[in-house]
Write a protein that holds these residues in place. Structure first.
Motif, mmCIF file in Angstrom:
data_model
loop_
_atom_site.group_PDB
_atom_site.id
_atom_site.type_symbol
_atom_site.label_atom_id
_atom_site.label_comp_id
_atom_site.label_asym_id
_atom_site.label_seq_id
_atom_site.Cartn_x
_atom_site.Cartn_y
_atom_site.Cartn_z
ATOM 1 N N ARG A 58 -35.885 32.420 -60.130
ATOM 2 C CA ARG A 58 -36.081 32.863 -61.517
ATOM 3 C C ARG A 58 -34.816 32.786 -62.356
ATOM 4 N N ASN A 59 -33.703 32.466 -61.713
ATOM 5 C CA ASN A 59 -32.405 32.370 -62.382
ATOM 6 C C ASN A 59 -32.062 33.614 -63.182
ATOM 7 N N LYS A 60 -32.219 34.770 -62.535
ATOM 8 C CA LYS A 60 -31.876 36.022 -63.209
ATOM 9 C C LYS A 60 -31.601 37.119 -62.198
ATOM 10 N N ILE A 61 -30.940 38.151 -62.657
ATOM 11 C CA ILE A 61 -30.667 39.315 -61.830
ATOM 12 C C ILE A 61 -31.932 40.163 -61.761
ATOM 13 N N TRP A 62 -32.174 40.738 -60.599
ATOM 14 C CA TRP A 62 -33.314 41.650 -60.442
ATOM 15 C C TRP A 62 -32.904 42.838 -59.585
ATOM 16 N N LYS A 63 -33.476 43.967 -59.907
ATOM 17 C CA LYS A 63 -33.275 45.168 -59.110
ATOM 18 C C LYS A 63 -34.368 45.196 -58.060
ATOM 19 N N LYS A 64 -33.982 45.329 -56.806
ATOM 20 C CA LYS A 64 -34.970 45.426 -55.735
ATOM 21 C C LYS A 64 -35.862 46.630 -55.997
ATOM 22 N N GLY A 65 -37.175 46.399 -56.045
ATOM 23 C CA GLY A 65 -38.121 47.478 -56.287
ATOM 24 C C GLY A 65 -38.456 47.700 -57.739
ATOM 25 N N GLU A 66 -37.958 46.832 -58.641
ATOM 26 C CA GLU A 66 -38.229 47.035 -60.064
ATOM 27 C C GLU A 66 -39.723 46.955 -60.387
ATOM 28 N N GLU A 67 -40.475 46.180 -59.625
ATOM 29 C CA GLU A 67 -41.929 46.100 -59.830
ATOM 30 C C GLU A 67 -42.688 47.000 -58.861
ATOM 31 N N SER A 68 -42.240 47.018 -57.601
ATOM 32 C CA SER A 68 -42.985 47.706 -56.546
ATOM 33 C C SER A 68 -42.626 49.175 -56.399
ATOM 34 N N GLY A 69 -41.436 49.561 -56.861
ATOM 35 C CA GLY A 69 -40.941 50.905 -56.618
ATOM 36 C C GLY A 69 -40.270 51.038 -55.263
ATOM 37 N N HIS A 70 -40.219 49.952 -54.492
ATOM 38 C CA HIS A 70 -39.631 49.958 -53.153
ATOM 39 C C HIS A 70 -38.135 49.648 -53.258
ATOM 40 N N VAL A 71 -37.410 50.601 -53.800
ATOM 41 C CA VAL A 71 -35.990 50.412 -54.077
ATOM 42 C C VAL A 71 -35.139 50.561 -52.825
ATOM 43 N N GLN A 72 -33.916 50.054 -52.937
ATOM 44 C CA GLN A 72 -32.937 50.168 -51.861
ATOM 45 C C GLN A 72 -31.731 50.938 -52.403
ATOM 46 N N ARG A 73 -31.557 52.166 -51.920
ATOM 47 C CA ARG A 73 -30.398 52.960 -52.315
ATOM 48 C C ARG A 73 -29.233 52.573 -51.413
ATOM 49 N N ILE A 74 -28.138 52.215 -52.042
ATOM 50 C CA ILE A 74 -26.969 51.757 -51.301
ATOM 51 C C ILE A 74 -26.274 52.935 -50.625
ATOM 52 N N ILE A 75 -26.046 52.799 -49.331
ATOM 53 C CA ILE A 75 -25.260 53.771 -48.582
ATOM 54 C C ILE A 75 -23.824 53.255 -48.462
ATOM 55 N N GLU A 76 -23.702 51.964 -48.154
ATOM 56 C CA GLU A 76 -22.383 51.357 -47.999
ATOM 57 C C GLU A 76 -22.499 49.851 -48.193
ATOM 58 N N ILE A 77 -21.441 49.248 -48.701
ATOM 59 C CA ILE A 77 -21.357 47.789 -48.812
ATOM 60 C C ILE A 77 -20.184 47.340 -47.965
ATOM 61 N N ARG A 78 -20.433 46.393 -47.094
ATOM 62 C CA ARG A 78 -19.380 45.825 -46.239
ATOM 63 C C ARG A 78 -19.253 44.335 -46.518
ATOM 64 N N ILE A 79 -18.117 43.788 -46.140
ATOM 65 C CA ILE A 79 -17.864 42.358 -46.286
ATOM 66 C C ILE A 79 -17.482 41.806 -44.920
ATOM 67 N N ASP A 80 -17.852 40.561 -44.635
ATOM 68 C CA ASP A 80 -17.521 39.987 -43.332
ATOM 69 C C ASP A 80 -16.079 39.488 -43.295
ATOM 70 N N CYS A 81 -15.642 39.042 -42.131
ATOM 71 C CA CYS A 81 -14.251 38.652 -41.905
ATOM 72 C C CYS A 81 -13.813 37.482 -42.785
ATOM 73 N N ASP A 82 -14.725 36.579 -43.128
ATOM 74 C CA ASP A 82 -14.398 35.430 -43.980
ATOM 75 C C ASP A 82 -14.515 35.759 -45.471
ATOM 76 N N GLU A 83 -14.970 36.961 -45.772
ATOM 77 C CA GLU A 83 -15.156 37.430 -47.150
ATOM 78 C C GLU A 83 -16.138 36.567 -47.939
ATOM 79 N N ASP A 84 -17.147 35.993 -47.202
ATOM 80 C CA ASP A 84 -18.134 35.160 -47.886
ATOM 81 C C ASP A 84 -19.578 35.613 -47.650
ATOM 82 N N THR A 85 -19.752 36.801 -47.064
ATOM 83 C CA THR A 85 -21.073 37.387 -46.856
ATOM 84 C C THR A 85 -20.950 38.899 -46.983
ATOM 85 N N LEU A 86 -21.906 39.510 -47.678
ATOM 86 C CA LEU A 86 -21.922 40.958 -47.822
ATOM 87 C C LEU A 86 -23.019 41.555 -46.953
#
Length: 126
Positions: A58-86
């Motif tokens: 869709r070439n746009k930003i979307w909030k997970k659960g914006e239509e379904s209500g099945h949201v994802q509340r962030i507890i923590e964000i980590r990055i991998d050793c190569d800093e190219d995957t979250l």
């Protein structure tokens, strides 16, 4: 969730300005889905405490659960050793997959369903 823009400056975004995001249930550590984020989606995720992604179709930003209500509340964000995957560790409301399965990884490689539909998809996306 506290914004941490210092850490997001080291992210190696791909050629289209996107970084893959693996999403895991914070309690069970079950892999729920794989999505992509651009810098703006990550900024929104950090600012709001809820997962935002970049939709390549869709070439746009979307909030997970914006239509379904099945949201994802962030507890923590980590990055991998190569800093190219979250990795988003989340508290999932409802199900992660638009098919009504708990996770998007509900089939084996031959296509056999290994996990049941928990919520009929037509009740999630009207």
């Amino acid at each position: 969730m506290h914004p941490s823009h210092q850490s997001s400056s080291s992210i190696q975004y791909g050629e289209h300005g996107l970084v893959p995001v693996i999403v895991q249930d914070n309690t069970t550590r079950e892999v729920l889905m794989l999505a992509y984020a651009d810098k703006a989606a990550l900024d929104l995720t950090e600012q709001t405490g809820y997962a935002h992604y970049y939709s390549r179709s869709r070439n746009k930003i979307w909030k997970k659960g914006e239509e379904s209500g099945h949201v994802q509340r962030i507890i923590e964000i980590r990055i991998d050793c190569d800093e190219d995957t979250l990795l988003y560790l989340v508290e999932q409301t409802g199900v992660a997959c638009h098919t009504g399965h708990k996770t998007c990884f509900y089939r084996d490689i031959t296509g056999v369903e290994k996990d049941p539909v928990l919520i009929p998809p037509d009740t999630v996306y009207r």
